[in-house]
Design an enzyme around this catalytic site. Structure first.
Site, short mmCIF file in Angstrom:
data_model
loop_
_atom_site.label_atom_id
_atom_site.label_comp_id
_atom_site.label_asym_id
_atom_site.label_seq_id
_atom_site.Cartn_x
_atom_site.Cartn_y
_atom_site.Cartn_z
N ALA A 1 -12.24 11.47 -2.64
CA ALA A 1 -13.37 11.98 -1.84
C ALA A 1 -14.00 13.19 -2.50
O ALA A 1 -14.49 14.08 -1.82
CB ALA A 1 -12.87 12.32 -0.44
N LYS A 49 0.84 -1.19 0.00
CA LYS A 49 0.00 0.00 0.00
C LYS A 49 0.88 1.25 0.00
O LYS A 49 1.81 1.36 0.79
CB LYS A 49 -0.90 -0.01 1.24
CG LYS A 49 -1.84 1.18 1.33
CD LYS A 49 -2.88 1.01 2.41
CE LYS A 49 -2.47 1.52 3.76
NZ LYS A 49 -2.19 2.96 3.85
N LYS A 75 -7.74 7.44 -1.07
CA LYS A 75 -8.96 7.93 -0.39
C LYS A 75 -9.61 9.07 -1.20
O LYS A 75 -9.81 10.18 -0.69
CB LYS A 75 -8.66 8.37 1.04
CG LYS A 75 -8.22 7.22 1.95
CD LYS A 75 -8.06 7.65 3.39
CE LYS A 75 -7.81 6.48 4.34
NZ LYS A 75 -6.50 5.82 4.17
#
Lengths: 271, 271
Positions: free
Chosen positions: A99, A64, A97
């Protein structure tokens, strides 16, 4: 609490339950390498990232990244990471992430200095902006065989991804379908009444429980895989933060790999 | 609905209600330039960004960027943008929508190819990860005089930033205090019972109502400033998407500036 049917299946037997190529490959790697360990590499230059990849790549099913914290990020570095992902057999998960609204995430995923879709097999998104974020990301990632996780829960203290919010996340994933959305970032199985196979990846894992000064909270591999029924443990500073160089890092990764795998074997024995 | 006391004050009179230097400067600029218009520049190379800044910089109080979609982003470009922000008198707002745990956002804000904190006066964050995200960003931005907005509501269809979620966002801002968190991205005043002065910035604004294919929904400057009591209108494709080159773009920005300012003058006349 009753045992979730998904947690009684082997990773290998779940390959055929997915159509997305990245989800399939992940489950194959997990079975082949006997690893449900993802290493989260949060360092700020490419040399350090690659040193960690060389040190622990053989132990993990997934690496990751946070590409945007790497000062000297380049497309040559991305190529090198992809080369390692083939050689050492792991999935690259860019923890972006996302968003924002659909039109914006299209550009963020595809363009810019990071061009995430060109090298990351897997990425993730918060469901907050509504289903348009999935539509946008899917328009870029699906043709490339990429996959997406939605953040259904978080590991940090006082986070708002709970209760109704988590249920709505699950609902949004179901409505989008499993072609591109293959699972969740979650602390537990957020699919209690689901018959479809979803992947659950869990951050905030350490060999001992604890936390940091900025609200991160740690749980053990056994908590996550056996008690909460999740599929992948994500470990960061617990592995690359260990002192003693490459050998110490590899030994620490092996401890996590074994702890995660033993918890998985134990969960398969239940009925 | 009763009239919110903040909406009866001039932008100029609100300067003294803030301690954060970026919030103060924004309100001063708004008063001086008679503009509550922020242009959102979502193009993918630096030449285009700077062309839009040159075209409309004199009409706006703020320029909103997505640095991560700009393929040839560089620190020289950031310097040029900062130079324009002084010459043409506007605030730079990087619409990063931070959404990670504290330890990660520290790196994302400070480091990496974009080094956002070094050039953007203002940025924003989703409250989902909990208060640690504010702690993390504040540790980087506060010493530099930067400011933060929390996303309390969104403009896109089916978004989850509603009801209890929005209330918890407001609560998180109050608990953090107004030293660094100076306001919200919101569609309406999300501070109905607040006595403190918070800034409300509203995206999804067009001269006509409508939407795009990925769930974005548009409202007019009058809806936003007069009816919803927000402080800044954020307009993107409505301005830079107009055909006819720099002059047409400037004329379009002037239409929005005037529409926003007239709605503001009308709201001051209420009692």
């Amino acid at each position: 609490m009753s045992v979730h049917p998904t947690t009684l299946k082997t990773y290998g037997s779940r390959v055929s339950l997915h159509s997305n190529p990245t989800a399939k490959r992940l489950l194959e790697i997990m079975e082949r390498k006997q690893s449900n360990l993802c290493v989260s590499i949060d360092v700020t230059n490419t040399a350090e990232v690659l040193e960690i990849v060389r040190g622990v790549g053989s132990k993990v099913c997934m690496v990751k990244t946070h590409a945007d914290i790497i000062s000297d990020f380049s497309s040559a570095f991305a190529d090198e990471l992809v080369r390692f992902s083939k050689e050492l057999d792991f999935i690259i998960f860019e923890d972006r992430k996302f968003a924002d609204i659909g039109n914006t995430v299209v550009h963020q995923y595809q363009s810019g200095p990071l061009a995430i879709a060109s090298w990351a097999h897997l990425t993730n998104a918060h469901p907050i902006p509504g289903p348009g974020i999935i539509t946008g990301l899917s328009s870029v990632g699906l043709p490339l065989g990429r996959a997406l996780l939605l953040l259904g829960e978080m590991s940090s203290k006082g986070n708002l991804a709970t209760g109704e919010y988590t249920k709505k996340t699950m609902q949004m994933a179901k409505e989008a379908g499993r072609e591109f959305v293959v699972g969740f970032i979650a602390m537990s199985r957020v699919d209690p009444e689901e018959e479809e196979d979803w992947l659950m990846l869990t951050p905030g894992v350490g060999l001992v429980q604890g936390g940091d000064k900025m609200g991160q909270q740690y749980r053990t591999p056994r908590d996550v895989i056996l008690d909460s029924g999740c599929d992948v443990i994500i470990v960061g500073r617990g592995i690359y933060g260990v002192k003693g160089g490459k050998d110490a890092m590899e030994a620490e990764a092996e401890k996590y790999r074994r702890a995660g795998w033993e918890a998985y074997e134990e969960r398969l024995k239940r009925t």
